[in-house]
Design an enzyme around this catalytic site. Structure first.
Site, mmCIF file in Angstrom:
data_model
loop_
_atom_site.group_PDB
_atom_site.id
_atom_site.type_symbol
_atom_site.label_atom_id
_atom_site.label_comp_id
_atom_site.label_asym_id
_atom_site.label_seq_id
_atom_site.Cartn_x
_atom_site.Cartn_y
_atom_site.Cartn_z
ATOM 1 N N ASP A 1 67.748 -4.871 -40.733
ATOM 2 C CA ASP A 1 67.789 -5.208 -39.312
ATOM 3 C C ASP A 1 69.201 -5.057 -38.746
ATOM 4 O OD1 ASP A 1 66.741 -6.062 -36.908
ATOM 5 O OD2 ASP A 1 66.915 -8.197 -37.380
ATOM 6 N N GLY A 2 69.266 -4.681 -37.479
ATOM 7 C CA GLY A 2 70.549 -4.649 -36.777
ATOM 8 C C GLY A 2 71.056 -3.276 -36.387
ATOM 9 N N LEU B 1 63.884 3.824 -61.205
ATOM 10 C CA LEU B 1 63.710 2.904 -60.084
ATOM 11 C C LEU B 1 62.551 3.380 -59.222
ATOM 12 C CD1 LEU B 1 64.741 0.682 -58.006
ATOM 13 C CD2 LEU B 1 66.204 2.472 -57.051
ATOM 14 N N HIS C 1 70.297 3.839 -36.014
ATOM 15 C CA HIS C 1 69.311 4.190 -37.044
ATOM 16 C C HIS C 1 69.846 5.308 -37.947
ATOM 17 C CE1 HIS C 1 66.460 1.565 -35.175
ATOM 18 N NE2 HIS C 1 66.325 2.300 -34.089
ATOM 19 N N ARG D 1 67.455 -10.214 -45.637
ATOM 20 C CA ARG D 1 67.370 -9.755 -44.253
ATOM 21 C C ARG D 1 68.773 -9.726 -43.662
ATOM 22 N NH1 ARG D 1 63.094 -10.479 -39.480
ATOM 23 N NH2 ARG D 1 64.239 -9.287 -37.925
#
Length: 246
Positions: free
Chosen positions: A21-22, A132, A38, A189
């Site tokens: 977020d952010g 992974l 983004h 978050r």
């Protein structure tokens, strides 16, 4: 002290999930459009993936695009989808070199055809990688996931494929998008918000939650180390008492 040296490699979260977020706020602070945030957020994605692989974390799930994100301005959604396609195309080599398997969860049919095609292509080309498992939550909403699972299970009960008496946690797990993933151990978050935002509601039942003020494009290797160190200082009891754990 070197933060990496402070990490106990025998007590890592097996499954790490991140609400990234952010990006928009970061871009506004720089005086740019949200899409610029983004775009820069992809650098943090790449660094986080590499760090998780280096540490030995087996599963990383990133909240890349929610079902609610479709309600954002059309130009921003288009920009996000373009970034997704370009990133998948560009990072295939990185995934292969680091033995990383790509996975995706969500209502993927809603994605543009170009994004679906690129996504499925990278998933197929990395399917045998074992270091992974990187899962992208795309067009994902946990409530939608649970409703979908209930519908499928109900239909199977109706058609005598599943007995009502046998429905338990494992049956529900088998019908979620995340059926091949372990429960989340640590949920991070960024950006200072303290919400789950409809992300992996079933899977985080006993996850440790870590919130940081850092905006996602500024989230670097050291910030991940800080989150893991915080996780390792906690006592995970899973409903038991401290005495029972010891």
């Amino acid at each position: 002290m070197n933060l990496l040296e402070s990490i106990d490699k025998t007590n890592l979260p097996q499954h790490l999930a991140i609400i990234m977020d952010g990006n928009g706020r970061w871009a506004k602070q720089q005086g740019f459009l949200r899409a610029f945030g983004h775009e820069n957020g992809t650098k943090s994605v790449k660094e986080t993936i590499k760090t998780c692989a280096k540490l030995g974390i087996g599963f990383l799930t990133l909240y890349a695009f929610s079902t609610e994100n479709w309600n954002r301005p059309k130009l921003e959604v288009q920009a996000l989808m373009k970034i997704l396609v370009n990133s998948l195309r560009k990072e295939l080599t990185t995934l292969q070199e680091n033995n990383i398997k790509l996975n995706a969860i969500g209502n993927l049919d809603k994605l543009p055809k170009s994004a679906q095609k690129e996504l499925l292509d990278v998933i197929d080309k990395t399917k045998n990688n074992t270091r992974l498992t990187l899962t992208l939550a795309l067009s994902y909403g946990s409530r939608e996931e649970l409703v979908n699972a209930v519908r499928i299970i109900s239909d199977k009960v109706k058609n005598n494929i599943i007995s009502l008496d046998t429905i338990d946690d494992s049956i529900i797990n088998e019908h979620l998008y995340t059926q091949n993933l372990p429960d989340v151990d640590l949920l991070i978050r960024t950006s200072g918000e303290h919400r789950i935002s409809n992300f992996l509601l079933w899977q985080i039942a006993y996850a440790e939650l870590y919130f940081t003020e850092v905006l996602w494009p500024d989230f670097k290797e050291q910030h991940l180390y800080e989150a893991i160190i915080s996780y390792q200082k906690r006592e995970r009891r899973f409903g038991k008492t401290s005495e029972q754990i010891k």
